[in-house]
Design a protein around this motif. Structure first.
Motif, PDB file in Angstrom:
ATOM      1  N   HIS A   8       1.064  -1.613  -0.043  1.00 58.13           N
ATOM      2  CA  HIS A   8       0.172   0.023  -0.442  1.00 58.13           C
ATOM      3  C   HIS A   8       1.143   1.351   0.011  1.00 58.13           C
ATOM      4  N   LEU A  47      -2.506  -5.412   8.195  1.00 58.35           N
ATOM      5  CA  LEU A  47      -2.938  -5.944   7.913  1.00 58.35           C
ATOM      6  C   LEU A  47      -2.987  -6.830   6.379  1.00 58.35           C
ATOM      7  N   PHE A  49      -2.765  -9.654   3.356  1.00 55.40           N
ATOM      8  CA  PHE A  49      -3.931 -11.033   2.350  1.00 55.40           C
ATOM      9  C   PHE A  49      -2.956 -11.803   1.561  1.00 55.40           C
ATOM     10  N   LEU A  54      -7.478 -12.843   4.287  1.00 61.14           N
ATOM     11  CA  LEU A  54      -6.471 -12.117   5.556  1.00 61.14           C
ATOM     12  C   LEU A  54      -5.691 -13.515   6.338  1.00 61.14           C
ATOM     13  N   LEU A  70      -0.958  -4.050   3.805  1.00 62.36           N
ATOM     14  CA  LEU A  70      -1.878  -2.276   3.871  1.00 62.36           C
ATOM     15  C   LEU A  70      -1.057  -2.185   5.398  1.00 62.36           C
ATOM     16  N   LEU A  73      -6.007   0.256  10.151  1.00 58.77           N
ATOM     17  CA  LEU A  73      -6.494   1.281  10.248  1.00 58.77           C
ATOM     18  C   LEU A  73      -6.228   2.383  11.115  1.00 58.77           C
ATOM     19  N   GLY A  76     -11.729   6.831  10.194  1.00 59.23           N
ATOM     20  CA  GLY A  76     -12.953   6.686  10.049  1.00 59.23           C
ATOM     21  C   GLY A  76     -14.356   7.672  10.391  1.00 59.23           C
TER      22      GLY A  76
ATOM     23  N   LEU B 249      -8.174   4.705   3.337  1.00 60.73           N
ATOM     24  CA  LEU B 249      -9.427   3.323   3.823  1.00 60.73           C
ATOM     25  C   LEU B 249      -9.661   2.682   3.034  1.00 60.73           C
ATOM     26  N   VAL B 252      -8.006   0.016   1.878  1.00 61.02           N
ATOM     27  CA  VAL B 252      -7.832  -1.006   2.857  1.00 61.02           C
ATOM     28  C   VAL B 252      -9.530  -1.622   3.248  1.00 61.02           C
ATOM     29  N   VAL B 253     -10.422  -1.109   3.023  1.00 57.28           N
ATOM     30  CA  VAL B 253     -11.801  -1.433   3.223  1.00 57.28           C
ATOM     31  C   VAL B 253     -12.215  -1.565   1.941  1.00 57.28           C
ATOM     32  N   LYS B 255     -10.405  -3.594   0.187  1.00 57.05           N
ATOM     33  CA  LYS B 255     -10.039  -4.988   0.036  1.00 57.05           C
ATOM     34  C   LYS B 255     -10.163  -5.879   1.370  1.00 57.05           C
ATOM     35  N   LEU B 256     -10.994  -5.465   1.969  1.00 51.30           N
ATOM     36  CA  LEU B 256     -11.233  -5.933   3.231  1.00 51.30           C
ATOM     37  C   LEU B 256     -13.360  -7.076   2.632  1.00 51.30           C
ATOM     38  N   TYR B 421     -18.930   1.134   6.045  1.00 51.09           N
ATOM     39  CA  TYR B 421     -18.741  -0.221   6.817  1.00 51.09           C
ATOM     40  C   TYR B 421     -19.908  -0.998   7.031  1.00 51.09           C
ATOM     41  N   PHE B 426     -17.170  -5.807   9.064  1.00 49.95           N
ATOM     42  CA  PHE B 426     -17.194  -5.293  10.141  1.00 49.95           C
ATOM     43  C   PHE B 426     -18.480  -5.249  10.942  1.00 49.95           C
ATOM     44  N   HIS B 442     -21.201   5.288  12.704  1.00 51.61           N
ATOM     45  CA  HIS B 442     -19.742   4.791  13.401  1.00 51.61           C
ATOM     46  C   HIS B 442     -18.835   5.615  14.296  1.00 51.61           C
ATOM     47  N   ASN B 446     -16.236   3.274  16.297  1.00 51.14           N
ATOM     48  CA  ASN B 446     -15.842   2.436  14.794  1.00 51.14           C
ATOM     49  C   ASN B 446     -14.806   1.289  15.669  1.00 51.14           C
ATOM     50  N   LEU B 448     -12.834  -0.343  13.781  1.00 48.96           N
ATOM     51  CA  LEU B 448     -11.966  -0.379  12.563  1.00 48.96           C
ATOM     52  C   LEU B 448     -10.959  -1.823  12.975  1.00 48.96           C
ATOM     53  N   ALA B 449     -10.300  -2.475  12.046  1.00 51.44           N
ATOM     54  CA  ALA B 449     -10.052  -3.301  11.805  1.00 51.44           C
ATOM     55  C   ALA B 449      -8.643  -3.517  12.488  1.00 51.44           C
ATOM     56  N   ARG B 451      -9.188  -3.460  16.105  1.00 51.53           N
ATOM     57  CA  ARG B 451      -9.877  -2.737  17.351  1.00 51.53           C
ATOM     58  C   ARG B 451      -9.828  -4.172  18.167  1.00 51.53           C
ATOM     59  N   GLU B 458      -9.365 -10.651  16.811  1.00 54.34           N
ATOM     60  CA  GLU B 458      -8.020 -10.916  15.400  1.00 54.34           C
ATOM     61  C   GLU B 458      -8.761 -10.297  14.042  1.00 54.34           C
ATOM     62  N   ASP B 459     -10.083 -10.802  14.035  1.00 54.19           N
ATOM     63  CA  ASP B 459     -10.902 -10.671  11.966  1.00 54.19           C
ATOM     64  C   ASP B 459     -11.931  -9.625  12.209  1.00 54.19           C
ATOM     65  N   LYS B 461     -14.256 -10.189  11.092  1.00 51.24           N
ATOM     66  CA  LYS B 461     -15.738 -10.882  10.937  1.00 51.24           C
ATOM     67  C   LYS B 461     -16.158 -11.817  11.480  1.00 51.24           C
TER      68      LYS B 461
END
Lengths: 76, 572
Positions: A8, A47, A49, A54, A70, A73, A76, B249, B252-253, B255-256, B421, B426, B442, B446, B448-449, B451, B458-459, B461
């Motif tokens: 990135h 991050l 990938f 991930l 990446l 983050l 936001g 973001l 990055v977002v 990509k996620l 998001y 998220f 948010h 928020n 965010l990945a 946190r 860890e994820d 998702k």
């Protein structure tokens, strides 16, 4: 093995998103190992990938893989 | 000495009040919510005489604490029907704090509908007629007021949307340069200001005596040293925000797999390059704009930007991730000039960019115009500024607008448009959308990945742990909002450590991170209680059905956090 690395813009040394194919002579590499090869500070990586999945810094990397780095983050 | 100012719009009076002990250490959102709970009937009409508009700088505003210039505005929201706080940068918080104004409470309704300006300075308070500003956008309004009252004043104003009491109306605040580009955007607080018959509020802190400032640290040397050290840390650790703003973001977002695309129907945008941070940076720099712009005095992160048009002339300021994604990928558009033009129009009309982006997204899904239709989107937004029936429908917010169009997939929570998001990826932010008394917001917490690691996240998702982590982040966000701090300083445990040091020096007694979180929890409980009495109970802690049932590509995930727990009591 040959792998493609994408970094990135926020992590790349010249400030532009960077993509390169690199050849490694030994097996058993991980994203952490590859970061060292291209001079990327893992502390700044948020991050990773591998082939769009991930992954952890210690995941196994195989020939032909694409590894993307990446930043953390923020905001936001 | 700090005090409250109470403005009675019916009687046209202003009064200074001493602080009661319960509010001496409150500020920002904590103070607006506390006062709303204490003084406002939750069942009141948001645009009626019973609602109050409350402005409060943060506890640390006006001091050397970095990034502490946020001003909170609170009221019962005409958009959500619940308690609302929306905060922004700009110059107003510092000016209020320097004048020793802990909060400004504006109550009741004026007898006639003539617009007025409320002017506050160190010598007193006055009302001025504002008839010549009626119908004007915030840019013309701000320019006229700066000419009349001087360029050193802080100005808050509304645009035509606020005058017409549209549910998504915002309150604009000037930057140091005088742009009306910082907005308390969420929840329709501009409509409440419009209902009070106020076109603008001027805070003139010229000649303010340091003795009257809101906060005078007990141990000023230690306070200054701690603030300086924290500022250095922020400068070092937030370089990415300084360089790209929140536009980084986008990549990055995306990509996620969580960037809203074509009204939240996909999580990745195939034309994302057009919206990337590098594209924004290159465009801004090539036209003589500026990245790394501070949105308020004392900001060391400087994530804002100034965007020029193709001729190299100022177009707008502060293009942020939410606006970029909701006006861009969400509408299937990859054009920064379009996004910037929409942002400028929203700022000028005085409306929330997120509600507009989400509203046009549902309009596209409903077939009112096709996805990717830039001209159609511009025309629809223009109609809002003109106050046509269609424009006024858009001005009611994405939820009302989408329902009116027969759209079944409307991305809102408690009547407020979600941020950019997708909660199917998220999931922690999804918990915040569903549970926050603020609605789909948010900025209330928020996740965010990265946190929530302290809760085993860890994820983004993963399902387990998201409720606990979201609650933690909501409490830490409350602390930041109370102190007047930008949330980009980070609602994370490390930040609570810095604030513990700073507040210990400020008060001359130990303040621990747990003390801060305890205050945050108390205020959050007050907000939840206000909403319950307003008819928004725990059962409203949910997201639209499609987030639970429709897998989001490319990850194929749904929002599957424990629904029963969210709708019973997530705070326990």
């Amino acid at each position: 093995m040959d792998v493609t690395i994408w970094i990135h813009a926020g992590l790349a040394r010249d400030g532009r998103a960077q993509e390169e194919c690199i050849h490694i002579d030994y097996g058993g590499s991980t994203p952490r190992d590859l970061a060292a090869v291209v001079g990327l500070d893992m502390a700044s990586v948020g991050l990773i990938f591998v082939n769009s999945i991930l992954s952890s810094p210690n995941a196994a990397v195989y020939d032909g893989d694409r590894i993307e780095y990446l930043p953390h983050l923020e905001g936001g | 000495m700090s005090r409250l100012i109470r403005i009675d719009r019916k009687e046209q009076t202003a009064a200074f009040e001493p602080l009661t002990t319960d509010i001496v250490r409150l500020g920002g959102r904590a103070l607006t919510s506390h006062l709303l709970y204490r003084e406002v009937d939750p069942g009141c009409d948001p645009l009626g005489a019973g609602n109050k508009l409350i402005l409060a700088p943060g506890v640390l505003s006006g001091t050397t604490a970095p990034c502490s210039g946020r001003i909170s505005v609170g009221a019962k929201s005409p958009l959500t029907g619940g308690i609302k706080e929306s905060n922004a940068g700009g110059t107003a918080a510092r000016a209020m704090a320097r004048l020793g104004i802990k909060a400004l409470i504006i109550e009741d309704l004026p007898v006639n509908r003539d617009l007025q300006i409320l002017y506050i300075c160190k010598d007193g308070i006055a009302f001025h007629p504002a008839g010549e500003l009626a119908g004007k956008g915030t840019y013309d309004t701000m320019a006229a007021l700066r000419e009349r009252f001087g360029t050193k004043c802080a100005i808050l104003c509304i645009g035509p949307a606020g005058e017409q009491t549209m549910e998504i109306a915002s309150i604009a605040i000037n930057t140091v340069e005088g742009y009306p580009s910082r907005h308390c955007g969420r929840g329709g607080l501009g409509a409440v200001m419009g209902s009070k018959g106020l076109k603008a509020i001027i805070i003139d802190d010229n000649g303010a005596d340091k003795e009257i400032h809101n906060l005078q640290p007990a141990d000023s040397a230690t306070y200054a040293a701690a603030c300086k050290e924290w500022a250095k840390n922020l400068i070092e650790t937030k370089k990415l925000l300084t360089r790209f703003g929140t536009s980084f973001l986008v990549d990055v977002v995306n990509k996620l797999g969580a960037i809203p695309t074509r009204n939240y129907s996909h999580g990745q945008f195939d034309q994302v390059k057009g919206l990337s941070c590098e594209t924004l940076e290159a465009t801004v720099n090539s036209r003589g704009g500026r990245m790394g712009h501070p949105c308020m005095p004392g900001c060391v992160i400087r994530c804002s930007n100034i965007y020029h048009d193709e001729r190299g002339e100022y177009l707008t300021s502060g293009l942020e991730y939410e606006t970029i994604a909701l006006m861009g990928s969400n509408l299937d558009i990859d054009d920064y000039d379009f996004v910037a033009t929409m942002d400028r129009m929203c700022d000028d009309f005085g409306v929330d960019t997120m509600e507009v982006g989400a509203g046009i997204g549902v309009a596209m899904e409903a077939g009112l115009l096709p996805f990717g239709d830039k001209e159609g989107a511009l025309a629809l937004l223009r109609s809002l500024g003109e106050g046509t029936p269609k424009g006024r429908a858009l001005g009611r917010g994405a939820a009302h607008f989408g329902e009116g169009l027969g759209c079944r997939r409307i991305p809102t929570a408690k009547g407020q448009a979600l941020a950019a998001y997708d909660p199917r990826v998220f999931k922690g932010t999804g918990v915040t959308y569903a549970t926050s008394p603020m609605g789909g917001d948010h900025t209330a917490g928020n996740m965010l990945a990265g946190r929530g690691k302290w809760r085993g996240i860890e994820d983004t998702k993963q399902t387990e742990g998201q409720i606990e982590a979201s609650v933690d982040v909501q409490l830490m966000t409350m602390v930041l909002d109370m102190l007047g701090l930008c949330i980009f300083t980070g609602p994370v445990p490390e930040t609570m450590g810095w604030l513990s040091r700073i507040l210990t020096a400020a008060y001359g007694e130990t303040v621990t991170p747990d003390d801060l979180l305890a205050v945050g929890r108390t205020i959050l409980e007050i907000e939840v209680a206000f909403n319950a009495r307003a008819g928004i109970g725990m059962a409203a802690n949910r997201l639209p059905e499609f987030f639970y049932t429709e897998p989001l590509g490319p990850n194929g995930t749904v929002f599957d956090v424990d629904r029963e727990r969210l709708e019973l009591n997530p705070w326990m």
